[in-house]
Design an enzyme around this catalytic site. Sequence first.
Site, short mmCIF file in Angstrom:
data_model
loop_
_atom_site.label_atom_id
_atom_site.label_comp_id
_atom_site.label_asym_id
_atom_site.label_seq_id
_atom_site.Cartn_x
_atom_site.Cartn_y
_atom_site.Cartn_z
N HIS A 336 39.69 44.47 58.79
CA HIS A 336 40.16 44.06 57.46
C HIS A 336 40.19 42.55 57.25
O HIS A 336 40.68 42.09 56.21
CB HIS A 336 41.58 44.58 57.20
CG HIS A 336 41.67 46.07 57.12
ND1 HIS A 336 41.65 46.75 55.92
CD2 HIS A 336 41.78 47.00 58.08
CE1 HIS A 336 41.76 48.05 56.16
NE2 HIS A 336 41.84 48.23 57.46
N LYS A 536 49.64 38.47 44.89
CA LYS A 536 49.13 38.78 46.23
C LYS A 536 49.91 37.91 47.21
O LYS A 536 50.63 37.00 46.79
CB LYS A 536 47.63 38.47 46.34
CG LYS A 536 47.25 37.08 45.79
CD LYS A 536 45.75 36.86 45.77
CE LYS A 536 45.07 37.41 44.55
NZ LYS A 536 44.17 38.53 44.79
N ARG A 537 49.78 38.19 48.52
CA ARG A 537 50.45 37.33 49.49
C ARG A 537 50.02 35.87 49.26
O ARG A 537 48.89 35.61 48.84
CB ARG A 537 50.08 37.75 50.92
CG ARG A 537 50.74 39.04 51.36
CD ARG A 537 52.25 38.92 51.44
NE ARG A 537 52.68 38.11 52.55
CZ ARG A 537 53.30 38.58 53.63
NH1 ARG A 537 53.58 39.87 53.75
NH2 ARG A 537 53.68 37.76 54.59
N LYS A 542 43.57 32.32 49.57
CA LYS A 542 43.63 32.99 48.27
C LYS A 542 43.74 31.98 47.12
O LYS A 542 43.61 32.32 45.96
CB LYS A 542 44.78 33.98 48.25
CG LYS A 542 44.61 35.13 49.24
CD LYS A 542 45.79 36.08 49.22
CE LYS A 542 45.76 37.11 50.33
NZ LYS A 542 44.90 38.28 50.02
N THR A 630 42.19 44.46 46.69
CA THR A 630 42.35 45.74 46.00
C THR A 630 43.14 45.54 44.70
O THR A 630 42.99 46.32 43.77
CB THR A 630 43.07 46.77 46.90
OG1 THR A 630 44.20 46.13 47.49
CG2 THR A 630 42.17 47.27 47.99
N LYS A 634 42.89 47.18 40.75
CA LYS A 634 44.01 47.71 39.96
C LYS A 634 44.08 47.01 38.61
O LYS A 634 44.25 47.64 37.57
CB LYS A 634 45.33 47.49 40.71
CG LYS A 634 45.44 48.30 41.99
CD LYS A 634 46.54 47.78 42.92
CE LYS A 634 46.33 48.36 44.32
NZ LYS A 634 47.03 47.57 45.35
C1 26W Z 1 49.24 41.04 63.18
C2 26W Z 1 48.75 40.06 62.23
C3 26W Z 1 47.95 40.68 61.14
C4 26W Z 1 48.55 41.55 60.27
C5 26W Z 1 47.83 42.13 59.26
C6 26W Z 1 46.62 40.37 61.01
C7 26W Z 1 45.89 40.94 60.01
C8 26W Z 1 46.49 41.82 59.13
C9 26W Z 1 45.73 42.48 58.03
C10 26W Z 1 44.41 42.95 58.55
C11 26W Z 1 45.60 41.59 56.84
C12 26W Z 1 45.21 42.36 55.61
O1 26W Z 1 46.05 43.00 55.00
N1 26W Z 1 43.95 42.29 55.19
C13 26W Z 1 43.58 42.76 53.86
O2 26W Z 1 43.15 44.09 53.92
C14 26W Z 1 42.88 44.60 52.62
C15 26W Z 1 42.55 46.06 52.74
O3 26W Z 1 41.34 46.22 53.38
C16 26W Z 1 41.77 43.81 51.94
O4 26W Z 1 41.62 44.29 50.63
C17 26W Z 1 42.12 42.33 51.92
O5 26W Z 1 41.03 41.59 51.42
C18 26W Z 1 42.48 41.86 53.31
O6 26W Z 1 42.94 40.52 53.27
#
Ligand code: 26W
Length: 795
Positions: A336, A536-537, A542, A630, A634
Amino acid sequence: MLNEQADLLARKVKHNLIAENGRTIETANAREFYNAFCRALREEVMAHWVATVETVRAKKPRVAYYLSMEYLPGRLTEHGVLNVGAGELVRATAAKLGRKVSDLYLAEPDPGLGNGGLGRLASCFLDSLATLQFPVRAYGLRYQYGVFEQEIWDGRQVERPDVWLLNENPWERRHDSAAVTVRFGNEEVRALAFDIPVIGYAKNHPYSVLTLRLWSTKESPRNFELQRFNEGFLDRASENLVLTDVLYPNDHNEMGKRIRLKQEFLLVSASLQNILQRQMLLFGSMENVADKVRIQINDTHPALVVPELIRSLQEHGLSWEKARDACMEICSYTNHTILREALVEWNEGQMRELLPKQHEVIQKLNGEFCDEVRKKFSGDEEKVRRLSILEHGHVRMAHLAVVGSHAVNGVAKLHSEILKERVFPEFDAMYPGKFTNVTNGVTHRRWLLKINPRLAQFVTERIGDGWVTNFGEIKKLEKFAKEKESQERFWEIKRENKRRLAEFLEKEDPVRDAHGMILSHRAKLDAKVLFDVQIKRIHEYKRQLMNALHVIMLRQQKRPGRVVLFGGKAAAGYERAKQIIQLISALSKVDDKVRVIFVENYNVSKAELLIPAADLSEQISTAGMEASGTGNMKLSMNGALTIGTDDGANVEMRASITDKWWPFGFGASAEENRKPYHPGEVYQRDEAVRKAVDALGEFGATELRQHLLEHDPYRVLQDLPAYAAAQKRVEELYAQPLLWAETAIHNMAGMGPFSTDESIRHYAKIWGIEPCPIDPKILARIETDYTVFRTANGH
Ligand code: 26W
């Protein structure tokens, strides 16, 4: 009919209140009413839930198991009610009981068991999986505290614990017989199962109910280590008791904490035990496990499933080779993000200490893998080093996931290309065909049908309701884009949604002083001006900062009024993201016709309010950085126009909507963003940019200014001129409301490919599973048994 059903349900709620809460409908408070009502609803769902489980048990198809450290389901009640078509019934029942449905729906906490996109995607997937009746189960952790609640105190983010389990949760069912023991070396931890029903949408057939199983170490009294306590180590004595207490509130940034590693293994080990127990129960052996089981690894967080599966299968008597090959057939992995700082690596020493057996498996697996690499690339040791799972005392979880899976996918075409060509090029050469793409989606049932009933009605009136189960049909809306009546109706609906949001902000979105005291609420918003939304975060890539700089430009140039809305949480330790929040807050204090609002505590429920009210959707990440996004989908299906870079799924949205109806694309491409770049040059060259950047100091953002001028790693200044030009086009189009509406309707019509129903059909191919609808005979039998109980209750 409806009246009778409502009478019945009302009696059930009253019964439940007396039996479980010791209250009557007259004396119950909002919370008790909510609990009793949901328990009554859950009872209605139980027969379908049991029937779904028993159908799968009887038919014994291949089953897919979804492993994710995060879920963001949003409030469950209203969505469940909508999916089973009980909206009217619930409304009528509440009325009979002298309560409002909104009291019922809004009493529910919003479970924050995830950080952002990854968790919300998992929940959208579950809706589609349940609706399409696939034989699937999902596993996660039952965090006592979800992602923190955000408050803004005098412009600064303050993190508050999220106490979503303060009251009993009527939607979970503790399942003691499914408890398992997880071993960290010699240490044992008991994991308890809590099941949550995921209710599929159905109109012409019985609805399926999937199980989301969340593990908790909290409730098991066995997890207290008396011996350690007696030795005087209180914290270590209760470490396992609090293991599932908190979600790590971080996205895109690995923290390498021991407890996190324990959490990841807990999810993996507990879920695997459950999966393999089922295998033994149904088939009495592991011989056909590679045929019957599929496991999806949602980002690298559950990647320890690879060594643990190999180890467990050997324990069940399979040879090393068989266990290893089965693992690769069973597992697939979704990536992701390509951000470096998010690629998880564990310290090998730590892993050896905590998980010695799993570490051994990784070593052996890696030894074999490295030999394979040597063979394939004629002894190229540099390549071996680059591909190895173990490197410099670290375990690279992404490499582990790639080696242990038969399929690896990114989440949008561009992202999957970058994965293949830049992140894992040698892996792709090693295993041709392993890398694929599955573009993300969203469930249009929550994100359009539920949250925007007026616009959903608008669609249905024009093209019928087939779109609810077949979102491709939304394309038919195209025909109405040119129609004046439709354009005007579109605006009526959008304005109504904007008013609803404005009302909410006036009542509920507080302005706080430096001690958190509420000073006031937001002043009235004008629903006629453009609502420009970025939710978004908060993350540098971003580029909320670019949006903020643009606000400064708009004000400096005395341009038309608009409302610029921001929402999003910054990871607690992410200083620069917090500075960006402070800057936005400072901008929101200025009284100007370009208004800025930072909406506190952005979460799924807030998204549900904000999205239907948006005119403009900000999707402005540095091209190449946002894996998919995503929120972009929406917003677009709710009739917002996108101002966006060619990044993530924006690229595919643009292609589907066509360039003609995608007027606000801008910025450098992912390819162009690989070239060297000097922010100082843009600053020198472009006067508007220079003026905006220089004004940052007025808002206390001197550090951000410095960082932009010297580094600007996410190329804010590079794209700012093109962004401002695209925003100018926004202004011009907004001045032609009918043409704007025409464009918006074309955008909605182009969203057909972006339902998670589509993504899930694709994953189902990777897993090789088929739908497994409820067997009507099984449902009939269960309902008969269930009715006896109903009668016994006097219903
Ligand atoms: C443990 C640290 C950590 C936690 C969460 C590293 C990475 C993540 C996630 C992979 C971050 C995330 O939420 N990525 C997002 O995933 C969405 C669903 O696929 C995408 O639409 C977003 O672009 C992407 O940033």
